[in-house]
Design an enzyme around this catalytic site. Structure first.
Site, PDB file in Angstrom:
ATOM      1  N   CYS A 245      -6.578  -5.224   5.147  1.00 48.30           N
ATOM      2  CA  CYS A 245      -6.021  -3.926   4.769  1.00 48.30           C
ATOM      3  C   CYS A 245      -5.751  -3.852   3.269  1.00 48.30           C
ATOM      4  CB  CYS A 245      -4.688  -3.682   5.495  1.00 48.30           C
ATOM      5  SG  CYS A 245      -4.762  -3.898   7.283  1.00 48.30           S
TER       6      CYS A 245
ATOM      7  N   CYS B 251      -1.292   0.174   3.529  1.00 53.68           N
ATOM      8  CA  CYS B 251      -1.679   0.483   4.912  1.00 53.68           C
ATOM      9  C   CYS B 251      -0.449   0.898   5.728  1.00 53.68           C
ATOM     10  CB  CYS B 251      -2.345  -0.726   5.559  1.00 53.68           C
ATOM     11  SG  CYS B 251      -2.913  -0.403   7.258  1.00 53.68           S
TER      12      CYS B 251
ATOM     13  N   CYS C 167      -9.857  -2.541   8.195  1.00 54.33           N
ATOM     14  CA  CYS C 167      -8.912  -1.787   9.005  1.00 54.33           C
ATOM     15  C   CYS C 167      -9.386  -0.330   9.121  1.00 54.33           C
ATOM     16  CB  CYS C 167      -7.527  -1.837   8.347  1.00 54.33           C
ATOM     17  SG  CYS C 167      -6.295  -0.768   9.113  1.00 54.33           S
TER      18      CYS C 167
ATOM     19  N   CYS D 201      -6.432   2.233   7.163  1.00 55.94           N
ATOM     20  CA  CYS D 201      -6.339   2.391   5.702  1.00 55.94           C
ATOM     21  C   CYS D 201      -7.698   2.335   5.001  1.00 55.94           C
ATOM     22  CB  CYS D 201      -5.400   1.345   5.106  1.00 55.94           C
ATOM     23  SG  CYS D 201      -5.994  -0.369   5.250  1.00 55.94           S
TER      24      CYS D 201
ATOM     25  N   CYS E 293      -2.209  -1.146 -25.809  1.00 58.64           N
ATOM     26  CA  CYS E 293      -0.782  -1.467 -25.886  1.00 58.64           C
ATOM     27  C   CYS E 293      -0.396  -2.474 -24.807  1.00 58.64           C
ATOM     28  CB  CYS E 293       0.050  -0.203 -25.781  1.00 58.64           C
ATOM     29  SG  CYS E 293      -0.269   0.803 -24.334  1.00 58.64           S
TER      30      CYS E 293
END
EC number: 2.1.1.63
Length: 336
Positions: free
Chosen positions: A36, A40, A67, A70, A317
């Site tokens: 995942c 998830c 999965c 997700c 930066c």
């Protein structure tokens, strides 16, 4: 190789569903055999049942399957079919003023469209469509078309309604906008999360993570400085930086060539130029940069200029750290 300390950090991020870790790691769940992304929505496994990976490929090679909830093989900010469908509909007829029956004809729930657009673009679908219409109106006015013609061609029967809508989006009444500058803004998906870009046809003005705190103020300051209207769209610099970011995060690019404008005070520009001189893969401290500028006591001013950078990644930066070697702050979040 992922260290034991990183495993604990990633597990904490998994439990808290921290969006900043999207693209940073994937988790394989030994008890289910699936892997995942960090956010998830499924029930969280115990720590001892987790195996962490830096890439989806590593998880697949370890025999974990993706999965279904997700969808770790799709981008974490994948555009939904509904959003794609509506964006295409706007482009087919950008002058159109949308009503409830238009959503019904597409078998789309208007409230769902509003919610998904708000999540994706920071504006509702109606606001998106209105901004697109206003972009066309601006183009027509700049080309010399009378305001009344631009008003009617973009679907506004009322002059006052057109002026109010135009001013709300563009920041200037239509009669005053003929010579205004137009900037276009677009969304770019990157490995470290979505970024917003703003550019004209020649240079890039802003590149920042969408979830950066104070982003709205940054955009408004940019609009005031440039005296510009900002509308959805793409330009050559936006297309260029999207391509370069993909190469950068793939490890194939170290120096950016996309032309960019640095809008700041003379001191800020000095600091940003010094940041660009930090070699890829190396770091500097705030105090060392101040010393390079001949102002060794100005390290706090250097830090403030660092934070005012509106071109994330391009002006690095992220390569500036504390004197003791530890991370200080980062506008895009320390996790990134």
């Amino acid at each position: 190789m992922i260290t034991a300390e990183s495993n604990k950090e990633y597990y904490r991020a998994l439990i808290n569903k921290e969006k900043e870790y999207e693209g940073v790691f994937y988790v394989g769940v030994k008890t289910t055999g699936v892997f995942c992304r960090p956010t998830c929505p499924a029930r969280k496994p115990k720590f001892e049942n987790c195996e962490f990976f830096e890439t989806a490929q590593q998880a697949l090679l370890a025999s974990f399957r993706p999965c279904k909830r997700c969808r770790p093989l799709s981008h974490p900010n994948h555009v939904s079919e509904l959003v794609q469908k509506l964006v295409e509909a706007v482009e087919e007829n950008p002058e159109k003023r949308w009503k409830d029956k238009d959503f019904q004809e597409l078998s789309i729930d208007a409230s769902t469209a509003r919610r998904q657009f708000k999540k994706r673009f920071g504006m509702t679908f109606v606001e998106y469509a209105r901004a697109r219409r206003m972009g066309l109106a601006m183009k027509q006015i700049r080309a010399g078309l009378p305001v009344i013609d631009a008003q009617l061609s973009t679907g506004y029967e009322s002059s006052s309604g057109f002026r109010d809508a135009f001013s709300r989006i563009m920041g200037a009444a239509p009669t005053l906008a003929g010579n205004s500058k137009i900037l276009k803004t677009s969304w770019i998906d990157t490995r470290l999360g979505p970024m917003i870009t703003i550019a004209d046809e020649e240079v890039l003005y802003l590149l920042e993570f969408v979830d950066r705190r104070g982003l709205e103020r940054e955009v408004e300051r940019l609009r005031r400085k440039t005296k510009a209207a900002i509308i959805p769209g793409q330009t050559e610099p936006i297309l260029s930086i999207e391509e370069e970011l993909n190469e950068y995060f793939a490890g194939n690019l170290k120096d950016f060539k996309t032309p960019a404008a640095f809008l700041g005070t003379p001191f800020q520009k000095q600091v940003w130029e010094e940041l660009k001189n930090i070699p890829y893969g190396q770091t500097r401290s705030y105090s060392s940069i101040a010393a390079e500028l001949g102002k060794p006591s100005a390290f706090r001013a250097v830090a403030q200029a660092n934070g005012a950078n509106q071109l994330a990644i391009i002006i690095p930066c992220h390569r500036v750290i504390n004197t003791n070697g530890e991370l200080g702050g980062y506008g895009g979040g320390l996790t990134r």
